[in-house]
Design an enzyme around this catalytic site. Structure first.
Site, short mmCIF file in Angstrom:
data_model
loop_
_atom_site.label_atom_id
_atom_site.label_comp_id
_atom_site.label_asym_id
_atom_site.label_seq_id
_atom_site.Cartn_x
_atom_site.Cartn_y
_atom_site.Cartn_z
N LYS A 13 67.91 42.08 16.20
CA LYS A 13 68.39 42.03 17.59
C LYS A 13 69.57 41.09 17.75
O LYS A 13 70.54 41.40 18.42
CB LYS A 13 67.27 41.60 18.54
N ARG A 88 60.05 38.43 27.21
CA ARG A 88 59.05 38.56 26.15
C ARG A 88 57.76 39.20 26.64
O ARG A 88 56.90 39.55 25.84
CB ARG A 88 58.75 37.19 25.54
N ARG A 127 63.05 36.27 2.33
CA ARG A 127 64.09 35.25 2.54
C ARG A 127 63.80 34.00 1.72
O ARG A 127 62.65 33.58 1.58
CB ARG A 127 64.16 34.86 4.02
N ARG A 160 60.56 29.35 3.56
CA ARG A 160 60.16 28.60 4.74
C ARG A 160 58.78 29.05 5.19
O ARG A 160 58.40 30.22 5.02
CB ARG A 160 61.15 28.80 5.88
N ARG A 171 53.04 36.82 13.60
CA ARG A 171 54.11 36.96 14.60
C ARG A 171 54.20 38.40 15.10
O ARG A 171 54.42 38.65 16.30
CB ARG A 171 55.44 36.52 14.02
#
Length: 220
Positions: A13, A88, A127, A160, A171
């Site tokens: 996004k 949200r 990542r 991370r 999430r």
């Protein structure tokens, strides 16, 4: 153009919002960026936001709405904006609609960038970040020349905590519970467009442009 971009974390996004904002000459309004900015400014609003963020808690809707309302009142947002990461949930969407109505404005579209959960997990959990210079890599899409070592400074690459697969799946669960009802909300209002978010960044951008009825960038 007044546009809301919806989608799960990792859907792209932010990348799309920046590109479209440049095309249309309107601001990208990110709730996350706004929060980080007010915290850095150490304003009363920023200190209040930081009190939640420092404890790892979500910033209350009321506070986020204040930030969004202030931002949308600025001169550069008068001819349009792209909301990224907001609303949200349905309560925030309803409050946004009321605020815009008071200003004599309304949303043009809400575009949902649809990406399968497994693709999101692959994107985010792959990542890797350099512990020394914070350079970003991806084990599948943008790997370093030497596994585990930063090309730029030789620092060690690590995953991370937010990028761990378990965290990503949590999430996504939160997104499904709180944010996906927005699709129904905007669908009922006739504002919703859904686009495939898998593929090259420029291809996804073209899909979004097509979804908003072929709205093209203004002539320069």
């Amino acid at each position: 153009m007044r546009l809301v971009l919806l989608g799960p974390p990792g859907a792209g996004k932010g990348t799309q919002a920046r590109a479209l904002a440049t095309l249309w000459g309107i601001p990208q309004v990110s709730s996350g960026d706004l929060l980080r900015t007010v915290v850095r400014e150490d304003s009363e609003l920023g200190r209040e936001a930081a009190s939640y963020m420092d404890r790892g808690q979500l910033v209350p809707d009321e506070l986020v709405l204040k930030l969004i309302d202030e931002r949308l009142r600025k001169k550069d947002a008068r001819k349009g904006f792209i909301l990224d990461g907001f609303p949200r949930n349905v309560m925030q969407a309803e409050a946004l609609a009321k605020g815009l109505d008071k200003a004599g404005l309304k949303l043009d579209k809400a575009v949902a960038v649809i990406v399968p959960d497994e693709e999101i997990v692959k994107r985010i959990s792959g990542r890797r970040t350099c512990a020394k210079c914070n350079a970003m890599y991806h084990v599948a899409f943008e790997p370093p020349k030497k596994p585990g070592v930063c090309d730029k400074c030789g620092g060690e690459l690590y995953q991370r905590e937010d990028d761990a697969e378990e965290t990503v799946r949590e999430r996504l669960k939160v997104f499904a519970e709180a944010t996906r009802p927005l699709l129904d909300y905007y669908g009922r209002l006739g504002l919703l467009e859904q686009v495939d978010g898998v593929g090259r960044t420029d291809d996804v951008e073209k899909r979004i442009l097509s979804a908003v009825n072929g709205v093209a960038p203004p002539p320069k």
